[in-house]
Scaffold this active site. Structure first.
Site, PDB file in Angstrom:
ATOM      1  N   LEU A   1     -55.527 -34.854   4.442  1.00 29.57           N
ATOM      2  CA  LEU A   1     -55.523 -35.518   5.730  1.00 29.57           C
ATOM      3  C   LEU A   1     -56.399 -34.673   6.653  1.00 29.57           C
ATOM      4  CD1 LEU A   1     -51.742 -36.423   6.271  1.00 29.57           C
ATOM      5  CD2 LEU A   1     -53.586 -37.954   5.563  1.00 29.57           C
ATOM      6  N   ASP A   2     -57.301 -35.298   7.398  1.00 28.13           N
ATOM      7  CA  ASP A   2     -58.181 -34.502   8.248  1.00 28.13           C
ATOM      8  C   ASP A   2     -57.405 -33.885   9.417  1.00 28.13           C
ATOM      9  OD1 ASP A   2     -58.197 -36.318  10.535  1.00 28.13           O
ATOM     10  OD2 ASP A   2     -59.525 -37.614   9.384  1.00 28.13           O
ATOM     11  N   ARG A   3     -58.067 -33.006  10.123  1.00 29.41           N
ATOM     12  CA  ARG A   3     -57.420 -32.226  11.181  1.00 29.41           C
ATOM     13  C   ARG A   3     -56.733 -33.120  12.215  1.00 29.41           C
ATOM     14  NH1 ARG A   3     -58.560 -27.077  13.103  1.00 29.41           N
ATOM     15  NH2 ARG A   3     -60.445 -27.023  11.823  1.00 29.41           N
ATOM     16  N   ASP A   4     -57.325 -34.264  12.527  1.00 31.61           N
ATOM     17  CA  ASP A   4     -56.817 -35.116  13.593  1.00 31.61           C
ATOM     18  C   ASP A   4     -55.860 -36.195  13.095  1.00 31.61           C
ATOM     19  OD1 ASP A   4     -58.313 -33.756  15.565  1.00 31.61           O
ATOM     20  OD2 ASP A   4     -60.108 -34.888  15.012  1.00 31.61           O
ATOM     21  N   THR A   5     -55.462 -36.124  11.822  1.00 31.90           N
ATOM     22  CA  THR A   5     -54.522 -37.090  11.257  1.00 31.90           C
ATOM     23  C   THR A   5     -53.191 -36.410  10.970  1.00 31.90           C
ATOM     24  OG1 THR A   5     -56.316 -38.368  10.246  1.00 31.90           O
ATOM     25  CG2 THR A   5     -54.107 -38.722   9.367  1.00 31.90           C
TER      26      THR A   5
END
Length: 234
Positions: free
Chosen positions: A101-105
């Protein structure tokens, strides 16, 4: 496997350090009786400083990932492993995230030290569904439902169209999206392809598994029934 090697593989220390733990009487059975390095291995009965050991190899755990953490061991900022006991980084076999999951998810993230299980989960042929709650920058038009379900949507720099995906409109700028594959930043790129921008993204479910009441930043190991539930959800 010898007790010393088993405890060292769980990340509690080097073999030499674990040997000292035995000499210091820190490793006991459930009744508090001191164990010795040549005693039989009975994982569930072993205590270190009075506490049960972490789950043995074959571990599968879920983490409620908050925004701001990356799924990497090398990122100089906050990483998801900061949310786990430090010894988890020293386990052998190594503990890895199942996809990213990316940093903003935020949301449901799985980790395992079982390579076969990891590949079973992420293999394209498994088609395990993944459900995301997305908050958008612009109002949804409504035609996105048909576009995502068509099986013809192409993303930039991709050579094959996306598999059909189910989009449920929850409000003017909120939707729930169910995917059956996992391409790079797929949710964000799908909405970008229809002229919108994802402002917030949260993964709610993988297969038949959800976070339940697990608070953000917390984790727990999954039992056999929950593993079955993961794959039962398709």
């Amino acid at each position: 496997m010898k007790l010393v090697k088993h405890i060292a593989n769980l990340g509690y220390g080097s073999r030499k350090e674990v040997q000292w733990m035995f000499r210091e009487g820190r490793i006991t059975d459930a009744a508090g009786e001191v164990l010795y390095a040549d005693d039989p291995l009975d994982h569930d009965a072993i205590r270190l400083d009075g506490e049960p050991l972490d789950p043995p190899s074959g571990l599968l755990l879920m983490l409620h990932k908050p925004v701001g953490y990356t799924c990497s061991m090398k990122d100089p900022g906050r990483i998801v492993f900061d949310l786990l006991p430090p010894r988890f980084r020293l386990r052998s076999p190594v503990l890895s995230t199942v996809g990213r999951l990316d940093r903003d998810t935020s949301g449901l993230l799985l980790l395992t030290d079982d390579g076969q299980l990891l590949h079973r989960i992420i293999a394209p042929k498994s088609k395990l569904s993944k459900v995301y709650l997305a908050t958008l920058a612009e109002d949804l038009r409504g035609d996105e439902v048909a576009t995502f379900a068509s099986g013809t949507l192409m993303l930039d720099e991709e050579k094959t169209p996306l598999l059909p995906a189910e989009l449920a409109l929850l409000g003017p700028r909120q939707a729930r999206l169910t995917l059956h594959e996992g391409r790079y930043h797929q949710v964000r790129r799908m909405f970008a392809a229809v002229g919108n921008h994802v402002q917030a993204l949260h993964r709610e479910r993988i297969g038949g598994l959800t976070l339940g009441e697990l608070p953000a930043g917390e984790w727990r190991a999954l039992d056999a029934g929950e593993r079955a539930q993961l794959f039962a959800g398709g």
